[in-house]
Design a protein around this motif. Structure first.
Motif, PDB file in Angstrom:
ATOM      1  N   LYS A  56      -6.876  -1.389   1.184  1.00  0.00           N
ATOM      2  CA  LYS A  56      -6.315  -1.651   2.520  1.00  0.00           C
ATOM      3  C   LYS A  56      -7.427  -2.070   3.479  1.00  0.00           C
ATOM      4  O   LYS A  56      -7.241  -2.988   4.281  1.00  0.00           O
ATOM      5  CB  LYS A  56      -5.625  -0.398   3.055  1.00  0.00           C
ATOM      6  N   ASP A  68       1.010   4.745   6.324  1.00  0.00           N
ATOM      7  CA  ASP A  68       2.277   4.098   5.979  1.00  0.00           C
ATOM      8  C   ASP A  68       3.387   5.156   6.027  1.00  0.00           C
ATOM      9  O   ASP A  68       3.694   5.822   5.028  1.00  0.00           O
ATOM     10  CB  ASP A  68       2.152   3.492   4.574  1.00  0.00           C
ATOM     11  N   GLU A 125       5.277   7.578   3.042  1.00  0.00           N
ATOM     12  CA  GLU A 125       5.136   9.035   3.056  1.00  0.00           C
ATOM     13  C   GLU A 125       6.512   9.708   3.035  1.00  0.00           C
ATOM     14  O   GLU A 125       6.723  10.680   2.319  1.00  0.00           O
ATOM     15  CB  GLU A 125       4.348   9.481   4.296  1.00  0.00           C
ATOM     16  N   SER A 129      -5.013  13.435   2.332  1.00  0.00           N
ATOM     17  CA  SER A 129      -5.161  12.155   1.661  1.00  0.00           C
ATOM     18  C   SER A 129      -5.492  11.048   2.671  1.00  0.00           C
ATOM     19  O   SER A 129      -6.379  10.228   2.459  1.00  0.00           O
ATOM     20  CB  SER A 129      -3.859  11.861   0.917  1.00  0.00           C
ATOM     21  N   GLN A 176      -9.015   8.103   3.892  1.00  0.00           N
ATOM     22  CA  GLN A 176      -9.007   6.675   4.228  1.00  0.00           C
ATOM     23  C   GLN A 176      -9.543   6.498   5.645  1.00  0.00           C
ATOM     24  O   GLN A 176     -10.432   5.714   5.890  1.00  0.00           O
ATOM     25  CB  GLN A 176      -7.590   6.117   4.144  1.00  0.00           C
TER      26      GLN A 176
HETATM   27  C1  LIG Z   1      -2.300   6.247  -0.267  1.00  0.00           C
HETATM   28  C2  LIG Z   1      -1.678   5.577   0.683  1.00  0.00           C
HETATM   29  O1  LIG Z   1      -1.980   5.712   2.056  1.00  0.00           O
HETATM   30  C3  LIG Z   1      -1.505   6.778   2.877  1.00  0.00           C
HETATM   31  C4  LIG Z   1      -1.420   8.027   2.094  1.00  0.00           C
HETATM   32  C5  LIG Z   1      -0.327   8.264   1.297  1.00  0.00           C
HETATM   33  C6  LIG Z   1      -0.380   9.240   0.145  1.00  0.00           C
HETATM   34  O2  LIG Z   1      -1.317  10.039   0.092  1.00  0.00           O
HETATM   35  O3  LIG Z   1       0.493   9.192  -0.729  1.00  0.00           O
HETATM   36  C7  LIG Z   1       0.868   7.538   1.551  1.00  0.00           C
HETATM   37  C8  LIG Z   1       0.948   6.606   2.553  1.00  0.00           C
HETATM   38  C9  LIG Z   1      -0.177   6.318   3.452  1.00  0.00           C
HETATM   39  O4  LIG Z   1       0.051   6.901   4.717  1.00  0.00           O
HETATM   40  C10 LIG Z   1      -0.583   4.591   0.343  1.00  0.00           C
HETATM   41  O5  LIG Z   1      -0.294   3.735   1.189  1.00  0.00           O
HETATM   42  O6  LIG Z   1      -0.021   4.684  -0.751  1.00  0.00           O
END
Ligand SMILES: C=C(O[C@@H]1C=C(C(=O)O)C=C[C@H]1O)C(=O)O
Length: 376
Positions: free
Chosen positions: A39, A48, A52, A83, A87
């Motif tokens: 990303k 996102d 979620e 998680s 990022q």
């Molecule tokens: C890992 C991601 O980024 C973020 C973390 C997520 C997760 O830990 O599952 C889901 C959505 C995003 O807010 C993703 O977009 O899949």
């Protein structure tokens, strides 16, 4: 086997599972970190909300207990927060100070692991988002007893924002002071809405106390902490945070007191299959204008969950309609209805499509856990 041995054997089982869980969680975090890198390379927003919500919905659908669905959601709220932080820490602006109901609503959506920034006014909360000082602005929209929050509605009209999440939070007030008993309280501090929601209780229990309005329930707790004869109407969390003693619980006059909040961002959500869409529109001044505007929604059998009007402050005696209905703006029937609506209205703003929450199942904060952490 003695009782101790029996417990010890079961604890070994738990310890083994915890090691596996930790290993699995770290593997999960590794995937999330890799997604975060992709990303970042492509300038995609790390957060996102639709993804979620889809994860939580899928897990609660699979859940066969003994964990409750609420517990699954609470656990995943924190897993997702951990998680996300790998990022980029999610910056969330809210109406402060800390431990207002807005703060609690923000925690209920984004977990404890986010960068929460309290602001003094709702305008500052919107500004933080519009100036890119926060990824998310968390704002109250309506209360089940008091109705729409006028200032939020006006700012939703004026500012370029997108609704990315909604949440319903149960508003449970307590009376909290530095000590003593309810009968000894001479001054009550509270936000005007909170005072209004507890009017009957105060009349019956503290008829002679002076009422002092505060800018927020959390600020009421701050004032009570400085006044030995004062008490605040606030959340248990605000009371505990300011070292106050709980003098009475659940002092609101009506149960089911719930406030709805929006998380605002900049980016449109993808559909989750279980969404709601919010719009804002004005109709021309002629007979049947509102009926004509809404007719396509009825034709497509779209479920409208709210319609509320506000005076248009830029054009006296004209009205803006805020409306929510089930579905996502990318669903063909909704696209068609919105297209027809745009031709039949003098103004239309699509505020956003976002995962739908159930107003009848508001978020409740765990009372016992809070009390354990506080002084009482
Ligand atoms: C890992 C991601 O980024 C973020 C973390 C997520 C997760 O830990 O599952 C889901 C959505 C995003 O807010 C993703 O977009 O899949």
């Amino acid at each position: 086997m003695t009782v101790t041995e029996e417990i010890q054997a079961l604890r070994e089982g738990i310890d083994g599972l915890d090691r596996e869980l930790l290993e699995l969680l770290n593997r999960r975090m590794d995937y999330a970190r890799r997604i975060g890198e992709i990303k970042a390379r492509h300038g995609i927003d790390p957060f996102d909300p639709a993804r979620e919500e889809a994860i939580c919905r899928c897990l609660t659908a699979r859940n066969r207990g003994p964990l409750s669905d609420e517990s699954v959601r609470a656990i995943y709220r924190e897993i997702l927060a951990a998680s996300r932080i790998l990022q980029q820490p999610l910056g969330v602006a809210f109406l402060g100070p800390e431990w207002t109901y807005s703060h609690l609503a923000a925690i209920s959506l984004f977990g404890h692991n986010a960068r929460y920034v309290p602001h003094r006014t709702l305008i500052d909360v919107f500004d933080a988002l519009n100036k890119n000082l926060a990824h998310i602005a968390l704002v109250p929209v309506e209360n089940s007893l008091e109705g729409g929050i006028a200032q939020t509605m006006d700012l939703l009209y004026e500012r370029p924002v997108v609704i990315v999440r909604e949440c319903y939070l149960e508003i449970a007030h307590c009376l909290a002071g530095r000590g003593g008993e309810v009968a000894a309280v001479k001054r009550i501090y509270g936000h005007p809405h909170a005072l209004a929601q507890c009017r009957r209780w105060v009349f019956e229990n503290l008829r002679h106390a002076e009422l002092h309005e505060s800018a927020s329930t959390a600020q009421a707790a701050q004032h009570a902490a400085k006044d030995p004869e004062g008490a605040a109407i606030c959340s248990l969390q605000a009371a505990c945070h300011h070292g106050l003693k709980i003098l009475a619980e659940r002092v609101e006059d009506h149960s089911g007191n719930t406030t709805r909040f929006f998380a605002l961002g900049h980016r449109k959500n993808a559909p989750t299959g279980h969404d709601k869409t919010s719009i804002l529109f004005a109709v021309p001044d002629k007979p049947g204008a509102l009926y004509t505007a809404l007719e396509p929604f009825a034709r497509w059998q779209l479920n409208m969950t709210r319609i509320e009007s506000r005076p248009n402050r830029l054009m006296p005696w004209q009205y803006l309609f805020f409306s929510d209905f089930e579905g996502h703006r990318d669903d063909p029937q909704i696209e068609d209805s919105l297209q027809a609506l745009s031709e039949r209205t003098s103004f239309l703003k699509i505020l956003g499509s976002y995962p739908r929450s159930d107003p009848m199942k508001p978020i409740r904060f765990d009372f016992e856990k809070v009390r354990f952490g506080g002084e009482n």
